[in-house]
Design a protein around this motif. Structure first.
Motif: not given
Length: 724
Positions: A199-227
């Motif tokens: 599964f993690i190998d499959a995550a590594m094989s995703q297109e760079i545009s999706l990878v960028s969006s995922v990193v962006h979303r995860l960091l925004l979740n951490y910054i915004m800390q939704p309740h």
């Protein structure tokens, strides 16, 4: 549409739920198109099973999945739910509920399969459809189920905003990612080519545009800390505080999975309200520190001396593939900064833009958490733009104060956390503007420092005090050479820029030399005793050599401290009268080393300063005794006439941090230890090979926090070579 299990017409929802779960784990296989799957995913599950029944269900599922392929099928239904949710701008709540049920049931049985796998290749997963199963539409024949699932899970996380309707699904998808990537726990601490992480190998094989969006979303979740949306109710949860069937499955023996929101139905609202932010950070840390080991095959020709013929042989070498998530993180840019570095980023794909100001502030409030420390390390070590942003902030105390307070409480922290914090300070101290600015910031008070009242001290003085205190703690408790080296390296970087070091910090700095000199003298005496015993003994051993090596280490430490004092006296003496006072007050501690061949050159400058001030003090007539205030005022007055005559200028020490060549051997186990300690994510301890586990813990799994590998890479400097 395929076979459907018949259920009694007049049954309670709990009986129906129990029947459907039993059918799911049973021997009969239901095709993808069967209405069974809709019944299973749409039914509000409120059944309560005892732990032994849950174990039986998981065991039965593991036996039958090879025939039914139900794990792969429910994952495909999860994909379909996610695809429909992504397509629909305002998806109905029942669609989200189906997806939550699918992802949760998948997580439970997927994790049980990982924990109890007996094959090296995880053959028990059977993530493929039976040959008799019609291939679904929009399902590529060359696409694996794990790739299909990871693509859609990551796509949903990246593209669907977190709201009161989607919050729970986002959380469960993050939990699923933890489960899916937990195959790393089954492998050793050094990644090898035989490791199986589908599964993690499959995550590594995703297109760079999706990878960028995922990193962006995860960091925004951490910054915004939704309740957690406590005002919402969800049918997946049972009434009151009683757990539903999925919650019961989740809390079964061996901790199959921990449902993080079982507290939201209780009236007191306990538990972490920032679970989504924490889970986002956990997933991000796992993704950015993963390394896949690949094999290269090279052809060699070996000639025999007895024959002119050549024998071709194959030589295998390994290398690590690039990690796209790590690349995206290190190339992230500030959203407020419009400049585009064409040369640097033209070939790196999409650039993630983040609110560095918000990220800086969030980290400043969360550094008591070890995962936040690891994120800060990853950013300042890898992302030059973020490091530069930190260095130009005028409120460096936002980051430094929680770091220094944590180091002050080192006895209550793990050694790995101490290492991470010290490395962060070392990286920051490589910048001269940082070293200058921390001495300009005045702290009204430091209430958490108990040994001495620190009133209106500078941030730089506090940093010197804490680093020296950490060395003292290490001498008495950890006795770790790397920790000593990092602390002293940071102090050495700071030394030429010291400005108005406080009286207490100056005293501690001189006391540091005395503290290390006592250790040095003790080692020298022990070595002499050991060598004497060795000479008079028939038995030969390496004790003398070991003692000599340790003595050499402390010789280098003493030289660094003398270099620190030299740098202050050479470049900043007029601005640091308290340092001169502290050296004059304890000048006797330098006497035993004055003629030592390793120290005499460095002590010449110190004695030059002592001679300058001592001679003027002796020549000055004074009414009454010398008081502390009078001596200090005398030093301040005479600093004005100091010209540095006779001072030998040494090359400034400058230490820099370099990550070692195989950081994954430290970081992969470390990340998983943090995740398991903080997320409630449990795993069968007997199945874990990634790090040491205390199998005899009564109520909880206790993990060994020490790693054979060190986070520190080499610490380099211009003319002093340490070999840690």
């Amino acid at each position: 549409m395929g076979a459907v299990p018949s259920t009694p017409r007049h049954t309670s929802s709990s009986e129906t739920a129990e029947y459907l779960i039993a059918t799911f784990v049973g021997e009969k296989s239901f095709p993808l198109a069967s209405d069974f799957w809709q019944k299973l995913l749409e039914l509000p599950l409120s059944l309560r099973w005892p732990a032994h029944r849950v174990r039986e269900a998981c065991n039965l599922f593991a036996q039958n999945n090879c025939y039914t392929r139900h794990l792969g099928k429910i994952l495909i239904h999860l994909v379909w739910c996610l695809q429909e949710a992504i397509r629909t701008s305002s998806a109905p709540s029942d669609l989200y509920m189906k997806a939550i049920n699918a992802v949760y049931i998948s997580s439970v049985f997927l994790k049980y399969t990982f924990e109890n796998s007996r094959s090296e290749n995880l053959d028990e997963l059977f993530l493929s459809l039976d040959e008799t199963e019609p291939i679904p539409s929009a399902f590529a024949t060359d696409q694996t189920i794990e790739n299909l699932v990871m693509h859609n899970v990551l796509s949903f996380i990246a593209s669907v905003d977190v709201s009161s309707d989607t919050y729970l699904l986002h959380q469960e998808l993050l939990n699923f990612l933890l489960v899916a990537m937990s195959t790393q726990l089954l492998s050793g601490p050094t990644p090898g080519p035989k490791d199986v992480n589908p599964f993690i190998d499959a995550a590594m094989s995703q297109e760079i545009s999706l990878v960028s969006s995922v990193v962006h979303r995860l960091l925004l979740n951490y910054i915004m800390q939704p309740h957690v949306p406590l005002s919402r109710t969800y049918s997946i949860f049972s009434e009151g505080s009683q757990p539903g069937v999925l919650e019961r499955v989740g809390s079964a023996a061996a901790s199959i999975v921990l449902l993080p929101f079982n507290y939201i139905v209780s009236s007191n609202g306990g538990g972490s309200r920032k679970q989504l932010a924490e889970s986002s950070l956990h997933v991000l840390l796992i993704l950015i520190h993963y390394r896949k080991c690949l094999v290269n095959e090279e052809s060699l020709t070996i000639r025999s001396n007895e024959s002119v013929t050549s024998d071709p042989l194959s030589k295998f070498s390994t290398h690590f593939s690039d990690n796209p998530y790590c690349k995206v993180l290190v190339n992230a840019r500030d959203i407020e900064f419009d400049h585009v570095d064409v040369e640097g980023n033209a070939n790196n794909g999409p650039v993630v833009r983040l609110p560095f100001a918000s990220l800086f502030d969030t980290l400043g409030t969360c550094l008591a958490d070890e995962t936040a420390v690891l994120l800060l390390y990853s950013l300042v070590q890898g992302n030059s733009d973020f490091l530069e942003y930190v260095l130009v902030r005028t409120d460096l105390d936002t980051l430094l104060m929680p770091i220094l307070e944590t180091l002050y409480n080192a006895s209550r922290r793990t050694s790995n956390q101490i290492y991470m914090l010290l490395i962060i300070l070392l990286i920051l101290s490589q910048d001269s503007s940082f070293n200058a600015s921390i001495h300009k910031m005045i702290l009204p008070a430091v209430p958490w420092y108990k040994e001495h009242l620190l009133h209106r001290t500078t941030l730089g003085s506090l940093m010197v005090i804490i680093l020296i205190r950490t060395v003292q703690y290490n001498l008495s408790k950890l006795r770790d050479v790397y920790l000593h080296t990092t602390c002293l390296a940071t102090l050495a970087n700071m030394a030429p820029h010291v400005h108005r070091l406080s009286a207490y910090a100056s005293q501690r700095l001189v006391s540091l030399f005395y503290m290390l000199s006592r250790k040095y003298n003790k080692l020298a005496e022990l070595r002499e005793v050991k060598l004497h015993i060795k000479v008079n003994s028939i038995e030969q051993d390496d004790v003398g050599d070991d003692m000599s090596a340790e003595l050499q280490i402390y010789t280098d430490f003493l030289r660094i401290v003398l270099e620190i004092l030299n740098a202050i006296l050479t470049y900043a003496l007029p601005r640091n009268p308290e340092v001169v006072y502290a050296i004059m007050h304890r000048q006797e501690i330098f006497q035993p080393f004055k003629n030592h061949p390793r120290f005499n050159e460095l002590l010449e400058n110190i004695y030059n300063v002592l001679d300058f001030f001592n001679s003027r003090m002796d020549a000055q007539t004074l009414d009454g005794e010398w008081s502390v205030e009078k001596v200090l005022q005398f030093i301040i007055n005479n600093c004005r006439s100091w010209r540095g005559e006779g001072m030998k200028v040494f090359t400034q020490l400058h230490f820099s941090y370099e990550q070692e060549s195989h950081p994954e051997e430290f970081f992969i186990p470390y990340v998983w230890q943090l995740v398991m300690a903080r997320s409630g994510f449990g795993f069968n301890p007997s199945a874990i090979s990634l790090f040491s586990v205390d199998l005899h813990a009564d109520k909880e799994i206790r993990y060994e926090w020490e790693s054979n590998a060190h986070p520190n890479g080499e610490v380099n400097e211009v003319n002093l070579h340490l070999d840690p």
